[in-house]
Design an enzyme around this catalytic site. Structure first.
Site, short mmCIF file in Angstrom:
data_model
loop_
_atom_site.label_atom_id
_atom_site.label_comp_id
_atom_site.label_asym_id
_atom_site.label_seq_id
_atom_site.Cartn_x
_atom_site.Cartn_y
_atom_site.Cartn_z
N LYS A 1 27.94 -5.52 14.32
CA LYS A 1 26.78 -5.95 13.52
C LYS A 1 27.01 -5.83 12.01
O LYS A 1 26.10 -5.56 11.23
CB LYS A 1 25.51 -5.16 13.90
CG LYS A 1 25.19 -5.07 15.37
CD LYS A 1 25.52 -6.30 16.16
CE LYS A 1 24.69 -7.53 15.86
NZ LYS A 1 25.21 -8.72 16.60
N HIS B 1 36.77 -3.84 17.63
CA HIS B 1 35.83 -2.88 17.06
C HIS B 1 36.43 -1.46 17.06
O HIS B 1 35.75 -0.49 16.76
CB HIS B 1 34.53 -2.84 17.87
CG HIS B 1 33.60 -4.02 17.61
ND1 HIS B 1 33.45 -4.60 16.38
CD2 HIS B 1 32.75 -4.68 18.44
CE1 HIS B 1 32.56 -5.58 16.46
NE2 HIS B 1 32.12 -5.66 17.70
N ARG C 1 20.98 -13.87 13.06
CA ARG C 1 19.57 -13.47 12.97
C ARG C 1 19.03 -13.85 11.59
O ARG C 1 18.50 -14.93 11.42
CB ARG C 1 19.43 -11.96 13.25
CG ARG C 1 17.98 -11.51 13.45
CD ARG C 1 17.93 -10.02 13.70
NE ARG C 1 18.40 -9.22 12.59
CZ ARG C 1 17.64 -8.80 11.58
NH1 ARG C 1 16.36 -9.08 11.57
NH2 ARG C 1 18.16 -8.10 10.58
N GLY D 1 20.93 -12.73 8.37
CA GLY D 1 22.10 -12.92 7.49
C GLY D 1 21.82 -12.58 6.03
O GLY D 1 22.29 -13.28 5.13
P1 A3P Z 1 21.47 -9.56 10.73
O1 A3P Z 1 21.10 -9.07 12.09
O2 A3P Z 1 21.20 -8.54 9.66
O3 A3P Z 1 20.89 -10.89 10.39
P2 A3P Z 1 28.22 -9.23 13.93
O4 A3P Z 1 28.77 -10.59 13.81
O5 A3P Z 1 29.19 -8.16 13.53
O6 A3P Z 1 27.58 -9.00 15.25
O7 A3P Z 1 27.08 -9.11 12.82
C1 A3P Z 1 25.88 -9.80 12.96
C2 A3P Z 1 25.20 -9.90 11.60
O8 A3P Z 1 25.90 -10.85 10.81
C3 A3P Z 1 23.78 -10.39 11.76
O9 A3P Z 1 23.06 -9.77 10.69
C4 A3P Z 1 23.94 -11.88 11.55
O10 A3P Z 1 22.76 -12.55 11.19
C5 A3P Z 1 24.99 -11.90 10.44
N1 A3P Z 1 25.73 -13.16 10.38
C6 A3P Z 1 26.21 -13.89 11.41
N2 A3P Z 1 26.82 -14.98 10.96
C7 A3P Z 1 26.73 -14.97 9.63
C8 A3P Z 1 27.17 -15.86 8.59
N3 A3P Z 1 27.81 -16.99 8.88
N4 A3P Z 1 26.91 -15.52 7.32
C9 A3P Z 1 26.25 -14.38 7.02
N5 A3P Z 1 25.80 -13.51 7.95
C10 A3P Z 1 26.04 -13.80 9.24
#
Ligand code: A3P
Length: 370
Positions: free
Chosen positions: A109, A173, A327, A329
């Site tokens: 995340k 991870h 979600r 971002g």
């Molecule tokens: P939020 O839940 O705060 O919106 P991971 O990929 O490690 O699971 O992390 C997920 C987080 O990265 C989520 O944050 C998601 O919305 C955000 N995210 C996914 N794709 C993204 C992108 N292209 N640019 C910026 N943030 C992104």
């Protein structure tokens, strides 16, 4: 193909074309998306006695319930999804890196999906320019382009990575301390790491958990494990410090990135990434807008709105819904979900654990990376 799209990199030698003209059939050079889904299981391989033995050993490790679908096990001082522990053991036993391999490492995340997309798009641009109408990221979720090693090895699919052409891009991870020496002490195997303010990581994790388990109501349930180090991928300070220290000791092998800075300056960070993986953008590429095209292709809005990342796509048992990776971002969403007391407590824990390291999450814009 316009000359401006040829690059100086030794890896990028394939002719390509802009989307408006006829697309050539891409030839096989890495990185390529997986020719199989990482949720598929090789039934023969999971009967592998070694994998069975790893499962047995995993079942004896200290455990923690989680708010996801599974429990956590404490393996070598790190809290890991139970079903990934055998994969980690198998990686430690037998992963053979190749020259040119790039590993995307992160706590969950923290922008893993984004960094997977950016790394893949940057490294594959010789075959697939970011404006290519058949770009893999337009039809595949980034997690289907860049596999999690733990997942593959736990499913008995580790050997299939041998079939991928170089350079390969894969993800983990795992804490830095848990990586096998074949990766950790290997200058030919590069690691790109991303982390994020742990408060936003926690809030993101909570939302993710609620998608899987609607009965998870309270952030408080995940807050204590985050503070005492027993949450998913915890202790989070050790996760971050392991890669931070490695990046200071060997900046040419570990690139340390931060989600907040990526949002602030995506173009600058993608250039840094390209340089790090030895595929720097040529002046002609920059002139042609290739960097901004990659940033655009991998942007939150673009990826979130693709058909492949819609809620209904690929809802097979065991898979996370693809849309759950996208979600909001943004930064500082924690302020909408945490009390000031909770925020101050997690900040204080991190400050104390990171003291003396040169890394801080309380002063993001003042920090200097190695
Ligand atoms: P939020 O839940 O705060 O919106 P991971 O990929 O490690 O699971 O992390 C997920 C987080 O990265 C989520 O944050 C998601 O919305 C955000 N995210 C996914 N794709 C993204 C992108 N292209 N640019 C910026 N943030 C992104």
């Amino acid at each position: 193909m316009p000359d401006s799209l040829t690059t100086t990199s030794q890896h990028i030698s394939q002719p390509s074309t802009m989307a408006s003209t006829k697309e050539p059939e891409p030839s096989v050079t890495g990185p390529v998306p997986l020719p199989f889904k990482d949720a598929d299981v090789d039934d023969d391989a999971v009967q592998d006695p070694q994998l069975k033995e790893y499962k047995r050993r995993a079942s004896e490790l200290p455990s923690n319930p989680t708010r996801l679908r599974t429990r956590l096990r404490c393996y070598q001082g790190t809290w890991v999804l139970e079903q990934w522990v055998p994969g980690i053991m198998a990686i430690q036993r037998g992963f053979a890196p190749r020259q040119g391999d790039v590993i995307v490492a992160s706590p969950p995340k923290c922008g893993t999906t984004w960094l997977k997309a950016l790394t893949f798009a940057t490294m594959a641009r010789g075959v697939y320019p970011p404006t290519h109408a058949a770009h893999p990221l337009l039809r595949l979720n980034p997690h289907d382009c860049v596999p999690f090693m733990e997942n593959l090895f736990a499913a008995g699919l580790g050997s299939k990575m041998d079939a991928l052409p170089s350079p390969r891009v894969m993800a983990t991870h795992m804490h830095h301390s848990v990586l096998p020496a074949s990766i950790r002490a290997n200058p030919e195997c590069k690691i790109v790491y991303i982390c994020r303010d742990p408060k936003d990581m926690l809030v993101s994790m909570w939302h993710f958990a609620r998608r899987l388990r609607p009965d998870v109501r309270l952030l408080d349930d995940m807050f204590e494990p985050a503070c005492d180090g027993s949450g998913l991928s915890g202790p989070i300070w050790n996760h971050v410090l392991g890669y931070w220290n490695a990046s200071k000791a060997s900046p040419e092998t570990v690139l340390f990135l931060r989600y907040e800075e990526m949002l602030r300056d995506p173009v600058g960070n993608v250039k840094k990434l390209a340089h790090f993986v030895r595929q720097p953008f040529s002046p002609a590429e920059e002139e042609a807008g290739v960097v901004t095209d990659i940033v655009g292709l991998c942007s939150f809005e673009k990826l979130k709105n693709l058909e492949v990342n819609m809620p209904s796509s690929d809802v097979r048992e065991g898979n996370f819904p693809k849309d759950s990776y996208f979600r909001r971002g943004v930064t500082r969403d924690w302020a909408n979900h945490m009390t000031p007391e909770m925020a101050a407590r997690l900040d204080a824990v991190m400050e104390e654990k990171l003291r003396g390291s040169g890394l801080s999450f309380s002063s993001l814009l003042r920090d200097r990376r190695p």
